[in-house]
Scaffold this active site. Structure first.
Site, mmCIF file in Angstrom:
data_model
loop_
_atom_site.group_PDB
_atom_site.id
_atom_site.type_symbol
_atom_site.label_atom_id
_atom_site.label_comp_id
_atom_site.label_asym_id
_atom_site.label_seq_id
_atom_site.Cartn_x
_atom_site.Cartn_y
_atom_site.Cartn_z
ATOM 1 N N ASP A 227 0.820 -1.206 0.000
ATOM 2 C CA ASP A 227 0.000 0.000 0.000
ATOM 3 C C ASP A 227 0.857 1.260 0.000
ATOM 4 O O ASP A 227 1.872 1.325 0.690
ATOM 5 C CB ASP A 227 -0.887 -0.018 1.259
ATOM 6 C CG ASP A 227 -1.846 1.136 1.294
ATOM 7 O OD1 ASP A 227 -2.810 1.117 0.513
ATOM 8 O OD2 ASP A 227 -1.641 2.065 2.099
ATOM 9 N N GLU A 272 13.197 -16.146 -0.018
ATOM 10 C CA GLU A 272 13.539 -17.283 0.864
ATOM 11 C C GLU A 272 12.531 -18.416 0.720
ATOM 12 O O GLU A 272 12.783 -19.541 1.148
ATOM 13 C CB GLU A 272 13.491 -16.843 2.344
ATOM 14 C CG GLU A 272 14.603 -15.921 2.770
ATOM 15 C CD GLU A 272 14.272 -15.289 4.139
ATOM 16 O OE1 GLU A 272 13.322 -15.754 4.808
ATOM 17 O OE2 GLU A 272 14.965 -14.324 4.504
HETATM 18 C C1 GLC Z 1 -4.121 3.272 -0.583
HETATM 19 C C2 GLC Z 1 -5.379 2.433 -0.489
HETATM 20 C C3 GLC Z 1 -6.482 3.295 0.030
HETATM 21 C C4 GLC Z 1 -6.092 3.795 1.411
HETATM 22 C C5 GLC Z 1 -4.746 4.509 1.385
HETATM 23 C C6 GLC Z 1 -4.205 4.724 2.752
HETATM 24 O O1 GLC Z 1 -4.221 4.271 -1.509
HETATM 25 O O2 GLC Z 1 -5.676 1.859 -1.718
HETATM 26 O O3 GLC Z 1 -7.706 2.622 0.075
HETATM 27 O O4 GLC Z 1 -7.076 4.672 1.892
HETATM 28 O O5 GLC Z 1 -3.782 3.778 0.684
HETATM 29 O O6 GLC Z 1 -3.763 3.516 3.315
#
Ligand code: GLC
Length: 565
Positions: A227, A272
């Site tokens: 993310d 790994e």
């Molecule tokens: C990314 C995710 C989103 C989230 C953001 C903060 O963009 O896709 O849904 O709100 O990160 O974690």
């Protein structure tokens, strides 16, 4: 310094989940995104859960997907739909238990479907033990060093420490209160105040995440979606952004070079394990060269191609984007990914029915006029277009049903993006409405009363309603995925453009398959072909506007199924 790493206290059982050894599976994989909260509700409380997913694995198998990517399913206050993780080593009780997750991973694998999970390195929940301890420990404590705590500016410390801008609009710093009630330090959060940013210069933060990767790889997870992958590292001097446009290189909190060390370490952890565990980055960067750096050998396997996703319904814009995408991936030897949508963006069936069909977060507005029928046709055409391109393919749950974006009643919206825009932006819940499975009225077989209300006219869009209709969007997706897998030219053939007019996107895969999309206002004659493999709309000798056809240029003996449409 307190360097203990938070671990679950229970001994970790050794997992023996064996992943298939098919090398390079991720290069052409079809990956289905499961937003658990809205997929299927197994216990009738109106919130989707792992029991719901387990009960629908047969559906996912029949769709033909190779892997599932689950949005965060960990224990979380759900201040940002789970992107505020409280405990990485547990499943949120609304979704199920860790044991159910283990069963789900194993059951999916038994059907030949791999599991990819979401890791959120930039921040954690303000309810996470680390942050709670940091608040309690006070200024100057080692506990606070895992985050970005900082005194405010000015004599009283009431000025924000930097002028950085939140990805969710609004402030990026929140002031704390000292135990005696006086105003205290501020802490950084690039998203909501419930999502404090971690300090990636701190060894605990690095060690902890590598440990989390191992925790899940040990349980048979085949990869992680990373993310906000270009955000975690910050310039420790916390400089202000210069007035005007921010620098693309040397930005204090975007795309810092130090990130690559982190992902090289993560890649070493993934390597790994047997069975090719993959790293997939959520990397939103304009600059193609900077983007491709994340995909160099020894770093991530793939990253989401948002450049294509944001394009309007325009032959030239899409052609340029595809060409650019393939060119930027070539030097690093990574496959492209094709993404029409996800849980953050307007559904394609709605987006492509609008006068401005490109996507940008800052342009989302309530009441945008939409031609639903046109949007639906174009979304079907776009689905075939991207499924014919070389690389891996992401399908966001519900797109295979042609679900539109839902304009929700104001009191139903939960997304913080809506509130932080002062109520101007509808936020992202419109693409997160629980799926319709069967029946003629809400909850359409989803489960209990859905946590977001479903529209009253979704009966024809349900899985059951589409199941036996050969022309349904669901069956179009199934046919496309099957052909992509079974026809060697589509799976592995080279890519070359064909010039068939300014409004037409046509390209060959290998020497046997041609994909042709008509983005113009008039029908286009079909080029010479042996057979129509699949089309997004019925053909009558010509390709109608807003449609795509796949043509076989010669007999394709390796194909198992029959022609569609
Ligand atoms: C990314 C995710 C989103 C989230 C953001 C903060 O963009 O896709 O849904 O709100 O990160 O974690």
């Amino acid at each position: 310094m307190d360097t203990d790493v938070l671990r679950s206290t229970a001994p970790v059982p050794a997992r023996t989940a064996t992943l298939p050894a098919d090398e390079g599976w991720w290069r052409t994989a079809v990956i289905y995104q499961v937003y658990v909260r809205s997929f299927a509700d197994g216990n009738g409380d109106g919130v989707g859960d792992l029991a719901g997913v387990r009960a629908r694995l047969g559906y996912l198998k029949s769709l033909g997907v190779d892997a599932l990517w689950f949005n965060p399913w960990y224990r979380s206050p759900l201040a940002d739909g789970g992107y505020d993780v409280q405990d990485y080593r547990d499943i949120d009780p609304r979704f199920g238990t860790l044991e159910e997750a283990e069963q789900l991973i194993a059951e999916a694998l038994a059907l030949g479907i791999r599991t990819i999970i979401d890791i959120v390195p930039n921040h954690i929940s303000d309810q996470h033990e680390w942050f709670q301890r940091a608040l309690a420990a006070g200024p100057g404590s080692p506990e606070r060093e895992r985050f970005w705590f900082h005194p405010g500016r000015g004599e009283n410390g009431d000025g924000i420490p930097t002028n950085w801008v939140s990805s969710f609009q609004g402030e990026t710093w929140t002031r704390t209160r000292n135990p005696d009630g006086t105003p205290g330090e501020w802490y950084l959060h690039l998203f909501t105040p419930e999502q404090p940013d971690l300090n990636w210069n701190h060894p605990d933060v690095r060690r902890e995440h590598e440990d989390i990767l191992r925790f899940w790889f040990d349980r048979g997870v085949a990869g992680v979606r990373i993310d906000s992958a270009a955000l975690p590292v910050k310039d420790a001097a916390l400089p202000d952004l210069p007035p005007g446009s921010a620098p693309a290189i040397g930005h204090p909190h975007i795309d810092r070079d130090e990130l690559h060390d982190i992902y090289r370490d993560w890649r070493a952890v993934a390597d790994e394990y047997e069975g090719e565990r993959v790293l997939v980055g959520e990397v939103w960067l304009e600059d193609a060269e900077r983007f491709a750096r994340y995909l160099r050998p020894g770093e991530m396997h793939t990253a989401f191609n948002f450049g294509f996703m944001t394009q309007p319904w325009s032959a030239q814009a899409m052609r340029d984007s595809i060409t650019r995408t393939l060119a930027e991936h070539a030097p690093v030897g990574a496959p492209a990914t094709w993404v029409l949508s996800n849980h953050d963006v307007t559904r394609p069936a709605t987006r492509y029915g609008r006068a401005d069909s490109s996507f940008a977060f800052d342009r989302k507005r309530f009441g945008t006029p939409t031609d639903a029928a046109r949007g639906r046709e174009r979304a079907r055409a776009a689905a075939l277009l991207v499924a014919a391109l070389p690389g891996s393919l992401y399908i966001y749950q519900g797109d295979e049903l042609g679900l539109p974006e839902v304009e929700l009643p104001l009191d139903a919206i939960e997304d913080p993006m809506h509130f932080r825009s002062g109520g101007v932006d509808p936020g992202r819940d419109g693409c997160r409405v629980p799926l319709p499975w069967s029946g003629t009225a809400t909850p359409y077989g989803f489960g209990g009363t859905p946590w977001l209300p479903q529209p009253g006219d979704w009966a024809p869009l349900s899985v059951d309603a589409q199941e036996h209709d050969p022309a349904s969007t669901l069956n179009l997706y199934r046919a496309a995925i099957a052909l992509r897998r079974d026809v060697e030219d589509l799976a592995e053939g080279g890519f070359s453009w064909l010039e068939l007019g300014a409004d037409v996107l046509a390209f060959r895969r290998g020497d046997g398959v041609l994909s042709i999309t008509n983005l113009g206002p008039t029908p286009v004659p079909l080029p010479a072909h042996h057979e129509v493999l699949l089309a997004s709309t019925p053909l009558d000798g010509a390709l109608p506007p807003d449609s795509t056809a796949w043509l076989a240029l010669r007999p394709l003996p390796e194909r198992a199924g029959g022609a569609h449409h």
